[in-house]
Design a protein around this motif. Structure first.
Motif, PDB file in Angstrom:
ATOM      1  N   MET A   1     -14.796  -2.531   1.149  1.00  0.00           N
ATOM      2  CA  MET A   1     -13.611  -2.903   1.917  1.00  0.00           C
ATOM      3  C   MET A   1     -12.375  -2.396   1.194  1.00  0.00           C
ATOM      4  N   ARG A   2     -11.560  -1.665   1.869  1.00  0.00           N
ATOM      5  CA  ARG A   2     -10.359  -1.117   1.272  1.00  0.00           C
ATOM      6  C   ARG A   2      -9.217  -2.096   1.322  1.00  0.00           C
ATOM      7  N   LEU A   3      -8.328  -1.989   0.327  1.00  0.00           N
ATOM      8  CA  LEU A   3      -7.084  -2.748   0.339  1.00  0.00           C
ATOM      9  C   LEU A   3      -6.123  -2.012   1.252  1.00  0.00           C
ATOM     10  N   LEU A   4      -5.646  -2.672   2.267  1.00  0.00           N
ATOM     11  CA  LEU A   4      -4.699  -2.071   3.184  1.00  0.00           C
ATOM     12  C   LEU A   4      -3.401  -2.857   3.159  1.00  0.00           C
ATOM     13  N   ALA A   5      -2.328  -2.216   3.479  1.00  0.00           N
ATOM     14  CA  ALA A   5      -1.038  -2.905   3.476  1.00  0.00           C
ATOM     15  C   ALA A   5      -1.089  -4.174   4.310  1.00  0.00           C
ATOM     16  N   ALA A   6      -1.847  -4.160   5.403  1.00  0.00           N
ATOM     17  CA  ALA A   6      -1.942  -5.336   6.275  1.00  0.00           C
ATOM     18  C   ALA A   6      -2.667  -6.496   5.599  1.00  0.00           C
ATOM     19  N   ASP A   7      -3.438  -6.224   4.534  1.00  0.00           N
ATOM     20  CA  ASP A   7      -4.172  -7.270   3.837  1.00  0.00           C
ATOM     21  C   ASP A   7      -3.307  -8.013   2.830  1.00  0.00           C
ATOM     22  N   VAL A   8      -2.153  -7.471   2.493  1.00  0.00           N
ATOM     23  CA  VAL A   8      -1.303  -8.042   1.453  1.00  0.00           C
ATOM     24  C   VAL A   8      -0.279  -8.939   2.118  1.00  0.00           C
ATOM     25  N   LEU A   9      -0.255 -10.204   1.692  1.00  0.00           N
ATOM     26  CA  LEU A   9       0.611 -11.166   2.362  1.00  0.00           C
ATOM     27  C   LEU A   9       2.079 -10.981   2.005  1.00  0.00           C
ATOM     28  N   THR A  10       2.411 -10.847   0.726  1.00  0.00           N
ATOM     29  CA  THR A  10       3.816 -10.756   0.345  1.00  0.00           C
ATOM     30  C   THR A  10       4.119  -9.521  -0.469  1.00  0.00           C
ATOM     31  N   GLY A  11       3.144  -8.680  -0.719  1.00  0.00           N
ATOM     32  CA  GLY A  11       3.370  -7.461  -1.484  1.00  0.00           C
ATOM     33  C   GLY A  11       3.317  -6.249  -0.583  1.00  0.00           C
ATOM     34  N   ASP A  12       3.705  -5.120  -1.160  1.00  0.00           N
ATOM     35  CA  ASP A  12       3.664  -3.864  -0.429  1.00  0.00           C
ATOM     36  C   ASP A  12       2.682  -2.930  -1.106  1.00  0.00           C
ATOM     37  N   ALA A  13       1.656  -2.498  -0.387  1.00  0.00           N
ATOM     38  CA  ALA A  13       0.678  -1.551  -0.903  1.00  0.00           C
ATOM     39  C   ALA A  13       1.044  -0.163  -0.406  1.00  0.00           C
ATOM     40  N   ALA A  14       0.878   0.826  -1.282  1.00  0.00           N
ATOM     41  CA  ALA A  14       1.138   2.210  -0.907  1.00  0.00           C
ATOM     42  C   ALA A  14      -0.045   3.054  -1.354  1.00  0.00           C
ATOM     43  N   PRO A  15      -1.049   3.233  -0.482  1.00  0.00           N
ATOM     44  CA  PRO A  15      -2.188   4.070  -0.848  1.00  0.00           C
ATOM     45  C   PRO A  15      -1.705   5.482  -1.175  1.00  0.00           C
ATOM     46  N   LEU A  16      -2.228   6.053  -2.260  1.00  0.00           N
ATOM     47  CA  LEU A  16      -1.843   7.394  -2.681  1.00  0.00           C
ATOM     48  C   LEU A  16      -2.896   8.429  -2.327  1.00  0.00           C
ATOM     49  N   THR A  17      -4.178   8.079  -2.552  1.00  0.00           N
ATOM     50  CA  THR A  17      -5.264   9.019  -2.303  1.00  0.00           C
ATOM     51  C   THR A  17      -6.582   8.276  -2.259  1.00  0.00           C
ATOM     52  N   GLU A  18      -7.608   8.967  -1.841  1.00  0.00           N
ATOM     53  CA  GLU A  18      -8.963   8.426  -1.898  1.00  0.00           C
ATOM     54  C   GLU A  18      -9.736   9.227  -2.924  1.00  0.00           C
ATOM     55  N   LEU A  19     -10.604   8.545  -3.641  1.00  0.00           N
ATOM     56  CA  LEU A  19     -11.446   9.147  -4.658  1.00  0.00           C
ATOM     57  C   LEU A  19     -12.867   8.713  -4.332  1.00  0.00           C
ATOM     58  N   GLY A  20     -13.604   9.531  -3.576  1.00  0.00           N
ATOM     59  CA  GLY A  20     -14.898   9.092  -3.060  1.00  0.00           C
ATOM     60  C   GLY A  20     -14.659   7.947  -2.095  1.00  0.00           C
ATOM     61  N   ALA A  21     -15.334   6.820  -2.322  1.00  0.00           N
ATOM     62  CA  ALA A  21     -15.161   5.648  -1.468  1.00  0.00           C
ATOM     63  C   ALA A  21     -14.004   4.763  -1.919  1.00  0.00           C
ATOM     64  N   ALA A  22     -13.373   5.100  -3.047  1.00  0.00           N
ATOM     65  CA  ALA A  22     -12.303   4.271  -3.608  1.00  0.00           C
ATOM     66  C   ALA A  22     -10.937   4.731  -3.117  1.00  0.00           C
ATOM     67  N   GLU A  23     -10.031   3.765  -3.028  1.00  0.00           N
ATOM     68  CA  GLU A  23      -8.641   4.038  -2.695  1.00  0.00           C
ATOM     69  C   GLU A  23      -7.807   3.831  -3.954  1.00  0.00           C
ATOM     70  N   VAL A  24      -6.902   4.747  -4.220  1.00  0.00           N
ATOM     71  CA  VAL A  24      -5.996   4.651  -5.362  1.00  0.00           C
ATOM     72  C   VAL A  24      -4.595   4.499  -4.804  1.00  0.00           C
ATOM     73  N   GLY A  25      -3.843   3.535  -5.334  1.00  0.00           N
ATOM     74  CA  GLY A  25      -2.494   3.334  -4.822  1.00  0.00           C
ATOM     75  C   GLY A  25      -1.650   2.487  -5.738  1.00  0.00           C
ATOM     76  N   THR A  26      -0.458   2.196  -5.270  1.00  0.00           N
ATOM     77  CA  THR A  26       0.440   1.302  -5.988  1.00  0.00           C
ATOM     78  C   THR A  26       0.695   0.075  -5.123  1.00  0.00           C
ATOM     79  N   TRP A  27       1.099  -0.984  -5.761  1.00  0.00           N
ATOM     80  CA  TRP A  27       1.361  -2.252  -5.081  1.00  0.00           C
ATOM     81  C   TRP A  27       2.525  -2.912  -5.778  1.00  0.00           C
ATOM     82  N   GLU A  28       3.390  -3.537  -5.020  1.00  0.00           N
ATOM     83  CA  GLU A  28       4.551  -4.215  -5.591  1.00  0.00           C
ATOM     84  C   GLU A  28       4.744  -5.557  -4.909  1.00  0.00           C
ATOM     85  N   MET A  29       5.141  -6.542  -5.710  1.00  0.00           N
ATOM     86  CA  MET A  29       5.428  -7.884  -5.184  1.00  0.00           C
ATOM     87  C   MET A  29       6.693  -8.408  -5.846  1.00  0.00           C
ATOM     88  N   ALA A  30       7.626  -8.910  -5.038  1.00  0.00           N
ATOM     89  CA  ALA A  30       8.842  -9.544  -5.536  1.00  0.00           C
ATOM     90  C   ALA A  30       8.499 -10.927  -6.088  1.00  0.00           C
TER      91      ALA A  30
END
Length: 91
Positions: A1-30
């Motif tokens: 199961m991938r982490l998607l921006a819609a899955d994050v309640l108060t943070g912001d996810a920014a997927p950068l790339t996929e590496l095989g089945a994995a997702e690589v990205g950044t996430w920020e929360m105030a």
């Protein structure tokens, strides 16, 4: 199961790339508190401070350079005291 921006309640996810089945990205929360059900993920804190508390009572202090392994289905509480930024690899 991938982490998607819609899955994050108060943070912001920014997927950068996929590496095989994995997702690589950044996430920020105030500053604030969030409750989450995790996906399989490894992350490293880039900036900010806070804690992540697991249902079993384990508490991890979050600060730049701290690496954490999350397992799918774990329920967590995030308390961010200084805007938190992390880079993650999630399945």
């Amino acid at each position: 199961m991938r982490l998607l921006a819609a899955d994050v309640l108060t943070g912001d996810a920014a997927p950068l790339t996929e590496l095989g089945a994995a997702e690589v990205g950044t996430w920020e929360m105030a500053p604030g508190t969030d409750h989450d059900t995790e996906v399989d993920e490894v992350f490293v804190v880039l900036a900010g401070r806070g804690t992540v508390t697991f249902e079993d009572g384990e508490v991890i202090d979050l600060a730049p350079g701290v690496a954490v392994r999350l397992r799918a289905g774990e329920r967590t509480t995030w308390v961010v005291t200084e805007t938190l930024r992390k880079v993650y690899v999630a399945l």
